[in-house]
Design a protein around this motif. Structure first.
Motif, mmCIF file in Angstrom:
data_model
loop_
_atom_site.group_PDB
_atom_site.id
_atom_site.type_symbol
_atom_site.label_atom_id
_atom_site.label_comp_id
_atom_site.label_asym_id
_atom_site.label_seq_id
_atom_site.Cartn_x
_atom_site.Cartn_y
_atom_site.Cartn_z
ATOM 1 N N GLY A 1 -7.854 34.497 20.421
ATOM 2 C CA GLY A 1 -8.175 35.302 20.064
ATOM 3 C C GLY A 1 -8.236 35.343 18.164
ATOM 4 N N GLY A 2 -7.058 36.308 17.666
ATOM 5 C CA GLY A 2 -7.496 35.967 16.125
ATOM 6 C C GLY A 2 -8.119 37.072 15.455
ATOM 7 N N GLU A 3 -8.383 37.202 13.898
ATOM 8 C CA GLU A 3 -8.323 38.395 13.301
ATOM 9 C C GLU A 3 -9.300 39.238 13.282
ATOM 10 O OE1 GLU A 3 -6.695 36.230 9.618
ATOM 11 O OE2 GLU A 3 -9.202 36.885 9.197
ATOM 12 N N VAL A 4 -10.203 38.974 14.674
ATOM 13 C CA VAL A 4 -11.288 39.871 14.939
ATOM 14 C C VAL A 4 -11.484 40.151 16.733
ATOM 15 C CG1 VAL A 4 -12.857 40.342 12.528
ATOM 16 C CG2 VAL A 4 -13.339 38.530 14.587
ATOM 17 N N ALA A 5 -10.536 39.838 17.629
ATOM 18 C CA ALA A 5 -10.476 39.849 18.008
ATOM 19 C C ALA A 5 -10.030 41.590 18.984
ATOM 20 C CB ALA A 5 -9.547 38.442 19.051
ATOM 21 N N GLY A 6 -10.384 41.622 20.427
ATOM 22 C CA GLY A 6 -9.535 42.750 21.264
ATOM 23 C C GLY A 6 -9.749 42.515 22.894
ATOM 24 N N ARG A 7 -9.387 43.402 23.631
ATOM 25 C CA ARG A 7 -9.245 43.255 24.210
ATOM 26 C C ARG A 7 -11.096 43.704 25.089
ATOM 27 N NH1 ARG A 7 -5.274 43.960 28.279
ATOM 28 N NH2 ARG A 7 -6.834 45.571 29.290
ATOM 29 N N SER A 8 -11.752 43.469 26.008
ATOM 30 C CA SER A 8 -13.024 43.655 26.003
ATOM 31 C C SER A 8 -13.246 43.784 26.952
ATOM 32 C CB SER A 8 -13.239 41.873 26.330
ATOM 33 O OG SER A 8 -15.282 41.875 27.312
ATOM 34 N N PRO A 9 -14.089 45.138 26.915
ATOM 35 C CA PRO A 9 -13.861 46.357 28.287
ATOM 36 C C PRO A 9 -14.955 45.649 29.213
ATOM 37 C CG PRO A 9 -15.713 46.613 26.383
ATOM 38 C CD PRO A 9 -14.638 45.737 26.019
ATOM 39 N N VAL A 10 -15.764 43.946 29.211
ATOM 40 C CA VAL A 10 -16.646 43.982 30.246
ATOM 41 C C VAL A 10 -16.163 42.732 30.661
ATOM 42 C CG1 VAL A 10 -18.203 44.958 29.241
ATOM 43 C CG2 VAL A 10 -17.831 42.702 28.635
ATOM 44 N N ASP A 11 -14.685 41.710 29.959
ATOM 45 C CA ASP A 11 -14.522 41.038 30.663
ATOM 46 C C ASP A 11 -12.869 40.435 31.279
ATOM 47 O OD1 ASP A 11 -14.656 38.436 31.390
ATOM 48 O OD2 ASP A 11 -14.289 37.505 29.325
ATOM 49 N N ARG A 12 -12.494 41.757 32.033
ATOM 50 C CA ARG A 12 -11.224 42.367 32.581
ATOM 51 C C ARG A 12 -9.755 42.201 31.452
ATOM 52 N NH1 ARG A 12 -11.184 37.176 37.135
ATOM 53 N NH2 ARG A 12 -12.080 36.547 34.662
ATOM 54 N N GLY A 13 -10.536 42.891 30.123
ATOM 55 C CA GLY A 13 -9.398 43.305 29.224
ATOM 56 C C GLY A 13 -9.252 41.530 28.284
#
Length: 278
Positions: free
Chosen positions: A116-128
């Motif tokens: 995670g971290g400051e520039v992390a988000g749910r990935s649309p290409v890695d199952r969220g």
């Protein structure tokens, strides 16, 4: 590990940026202290962390602890040494080979961010799962010029403006600049943005199949591959944006110096020049 013909010039320049430090801490109440760990040891450890993607604890040994690596990394980050090192490498490349700033390529790439971290988000290409996106900008040969880091759930198109904002930092620019983009940027807003900045856009059309080699956009795709070869960037466990930027600056410096040595090998001579073309 990286070859000596690459690490030695990196360390020589980095060592020139380091401030003078006493061998012992003069503020110690007893007038003595353990010897300060040599900066070269810590620098080599950071290169190993960047290249292999291992944790600080895994790379620590009797010569240097994980705490020392982190503390020295933060100390150098506060001094801005990684940014300065990257700028010095870009200036040297521009002076010897020349940056192809008339042809700019921009594209986004998604990587994993398990921590995670400051520039992390749910990935649309890695199952969220948690991921990170970088919007990278390169010159016409693929030399990394800068990047914008955001969560993986961001679209490429809105990142075009902040990525182009990095151009003035490069100094004097050519009168005519062509920006190569993929079909993800094929929208009216992207065309208007380029026109407002006086840039010419060469954007792939949506729904039209074409090999990436058909335009000069493949240079930024190759640079993404170069950056992903550093496992600390391909699978990032750093949580702070400043630490991630520092590792990217160090990786971009290595890519720039390696390209400089390879392209100058046939045109220049120097004492530590590799015997065969790298």
């Amino acid at each position: 590990m990286l070859p000596a013909w690459l690490t030695e010039p990196l360390w020589s320049q980095f060592a020139a940026l380091l401030p003078q430090r006493p061998q012992f801490d003069p503020a110690h109440p007893l007038g003595c202290h353990r010897l300060r760990i040599n900066d070269r040891i810590v620098f080599d450890k950071l290169l190993q962390v960047l290249r292999f993607g291992c944790s600080y604890e895994a790379i620590a040994d009797s010569t240097c602890s994980a705490t020392t690596i982190r503390n020295r990394r933060d100390e150098w980050m506060q001094l801005g040494l990684f940014t300065k090192l990257k700028q010095i490498a870009l200036n040297a490349y521009d002076r010897i080979v020349g940056l192809a700033l008339d042809q700019i390529a921009i594209d986004g790439a998604i990587t994993k961010a398990p921590g995670g971290g400051e520039v992390a988000g749910r990935s649309p290409v890695d199952r969220g799962k948690q991921g990170m996106k970088r919007s990278s900008m390169t010159d016409g040969y693929g030399i990394p010029l800068g990047r914008v880091l955001v969560g993986a759930n961001r679209h490429d198109s809105p990142l075009l403006a902040p990525t182009l904002d990095l151009l003035p930092e490069l100094g004097p620019l050519p009168d005519k600049i062509t920006v190569h983009l993929d079909a993800g940027y094929d929208s009216a807003s992207s065309h208007v943005l380029l026109d407002e900045r006086g840039l010419r856009g060469r954007i792939a059309r949506k729904g039209t199949k074409a090999p990436v080699q058909a335009t000069q956009r493949w240079h930024v795709e190759r640079t993404h591959v170069w950056q992903n070869a550093f496992h600390r960037l391909a699978r990032c466990y750093e949580r702070r944006l400043s630490a991630i930027e520092a590792f990217f600056d160090l990786a971009d410096t290595i890519i720039t110096v390696r390209s400089l040595i390879r392209r100058a090998w046939t045109t220049h001579r120097w004492d530590t020049r590799p015997r065969r073309q790298p």
